[in-house]
Design an enzyme around this catalytic site. Structure first.
Site, PDB file in Angstrom:
ATOM      1  N   ASP A  68     -48.076 -35.741 -98.785  1.00 13.99           N
ATOM      2  CA  ASP A  68     -46.711 -36.132 -98.448  1.00 13.99           C
ATOM      3  C   ASP A  68     -45.859 -36.326 -99.693  1.00 13.99           C
ATOM      4  O   ASP A  68     -46.341 -36.230-100.820  1.00 13.99           O
ATOM      5  CB  ASP A  68     -46.714 -37.410 -97.608  1.00 13.99           C
ATOM      6  CG  ASP A  68     -47.738 -38.442 -98.107  1.00 13.99           C
ATOM      7  OD1 ASP A  68     -47.973 -38.508 -99.327  1.00 13.99           O
ATOM      8  OD2 ASP A  68     -48.307 -39.162 -97.274  1.00 13.99           O
ATOM      9  N   ASP A 145     -50.889 -50.200 -90.445  1.00 11.96           N
ATOM     10  CA  ASP A 145     -50.522 -49.909 -89.062  1.00 11.96           C
ATOM     11  C   ASP A 145     -51.254 -48.681 -88.523  1.00 11.96           C
ATOM     12  O   ASP A 145     -50.922 -48.188 -87.447  1.00 11.96           O
ATOM     13  CB  ASP A 145     -49.008 -49.726 -88.928  1.00 11.96           C
ATOM     14  CG  ASP A 145     -48.465 -48.610 -89.823  1.00 11.96           C
ATOM     15  OD1 ASP A 145     -49.273 -47.928 -90.501  1.00 11.96           O
ATOM     16  OD2 ASP A 145     -47.233 -48.416 -89.849  1.00 11.96           O
ATOM     17  N   HIS A 147     -51.424 -45.647 -90.008  1.00 11.66           N
ATOM     18  CA  HIS A 147     -50.889 -44.331 -90.353  1.00 11.66           C
ATOM     19  C   HIS A 147     -51.770 -43.637 -91.397  1.00 11.66           C
ATOM     20  O   HIS A 147     -52.418 -44.282 -92.213  1.00 11.66           O
ATOM     21  CB  HIS A 147     -49.432 -44.432 -90.834  1.00 11.66           C
ATOM     22  CG  HIS A 147     -49.246 -44.987 -92.206  1.00 11.66           C
ATOM     23  ND1 HIS A 147     -48.696 -46.223 -92.452  1.00 11.66           N
ATOM     24  CD2 HIS A 147     -49.508 -44.472 -93.439  1.00 11.66           C
ATOM     25  CE1 HIS A 147     -48.627 -46.440 -93.756  1.00 11.66           C
ATOM     26  NE2 HIS A 147     -49.114 -45.388 -94.376  1.00 11.66           N
ATOM     27  N   GLU A 152     -46.468 -42.242 -89.005  1.00 13.83           N
ATOM     28  CA  GLU A 152     -46.364 -43.602 -88.513  1.00 13.83           C
ATOM     29  C   GLU A 152     -46.758 -43.672 -87.035  1.00 13.83           C
ATOM     30  O   GLU A 152     -46.836 -42.644 -86.348  1.00 13.83           O
ATOM     31  CB  GLU A 152     -44.923 -44.104 -88.687  1.00 13.83           C
ATOM     32  CG  GLU A 152     -44.397 -44.047 -90.116  1.00 13.83           C
ATOM     33  CD  GLU A 152     -44.961 -45.142 -91.015  1.00 13.83           C
ATOM     34  OE1 GLU A 152     -45.966 -45.772 -90.637  1.00 13.83           O
ATOM     35  OE2 GLU A 152     -44.390 -45.365 -92.098  1.00 13.83           O
TER      36      GLU A 152
END
Length: 270
Positions: A68, A145, A147, A152
């Protein structure tokens, strides 16, 4: 189910990854590595650099694709993932920088408002990975979380590389790289999708510390859901999850994972 390996510390995890990748490069000199940023992979990269040096492994033909990149950061910005990958992977390993790619390379800091250019970057990146023959080993971290990459919660489990909006929690977590100032953390990114990640032939996810325990438990033993994007790894034919004791603390079957790894034939590797 993914293989779960519980280790003492990040250094032991790094050695497992490094041995796996070093043996791959020896067998396939033009191996394609999937690369991640963040703190979790750093010990793994250090261990691999040490093996490459000590065993005089030729890495001149190795290719690499990062997960990313932030939208809007110039490539030369010290916290761009272009700069980070070159600093933490390309230089220590001695890779050819022309063979290592980051999703934002073609954007070179183009703003989110440059819609045509930004929108085209994702499909072009997926095409480049396919043209290289696909990724052999993809290293992954995991967010608090759940990801992976910047996928996400709520991300499609079939998604390709595309633009995503970062959650507030991810921006808070990453503010430590921006002088603890969340206002410096970009709001958008371009990331390999879960579908892209799942095409890699081997996935190696690293997680350390109590802060990752809930996400690890959801990934390994929870339901497969966009609520925890990393849970898609349960469907991968060769996924290895390496965690320390704290990150494994909420796993219900951790005793079995330890037992299984202790009795695994050495020839299987990871």
């Amino acid at each position: 189910m993914a293989e779960v390996i519980i280790v003492r510390n990040q250094e032991e995890a790094g050695e497992l990854y490094a041995r796996c990748v070093a043996d791959l490069i020896k067998a396939k000199p033009d191996a394609v590595l999937g690369l991640a940023t963040g703190s979790s992979p750093l010990a793994a990269y250090r261990a691999l650099a040490s093996i490459v040096r000590d065993e005089s492994i030729d890495v001149s033909r190795v290719r690499g694709f990062a997960l990313d990149e932030y939208i809007g950061l110039p490539l030369a910005h010290p916290e761009s993932y272009h700069a980070t990958i070159h600093r933490t992977v390309v230089e220590p390993l001695g890779l050819d920088p022309d063979k290592v790619h980051v999703p934002g390379d073609v954007l070179d800091g183009a703003p989110l408002s440059d819609g045509e250019r930004v929108a085209a970057a994702g499909p072009a990146y997926d095409a480049a990975i396919e043209a290289a023959g696909g990724i052999d080993v993809q290293i992954l971290g995991i967010g608090t979380d759940g990801h992976v990459g910047f996928n996400e919660p709520g991300s499609s489990l079939a998604s390709g590389t595309r633009v995503k909006t970062l959650t507030e929690q991810t921006r808070i977590d990453n503010a430590r790289f921006f002088d603890d100032d969340i206002n410096q953390v970009p709001t958008h990114c371009i990331t390999q999708g879960i579908g892209t990640i799942m095409k890699a032939r081997h996935l190696v996810l690293l997680a350390f510390g109590a802060g990752k325990a809930e996400a690890v438990a959801e990934t390994v033993e929870g339901g497969i859901s966009a609520y925890c994007p990393a849970s898609a790894l349960q469907l991968h034919p060769h996924a290895t999850i390496i965690v320390d004791g704290e990150a494994a603390s909420k796993l219900r079957n951790k005793d079995y994972y330890r037992y299984a790894f202790a009795h695994k034939p050495a020839w299987q590797g990871i």
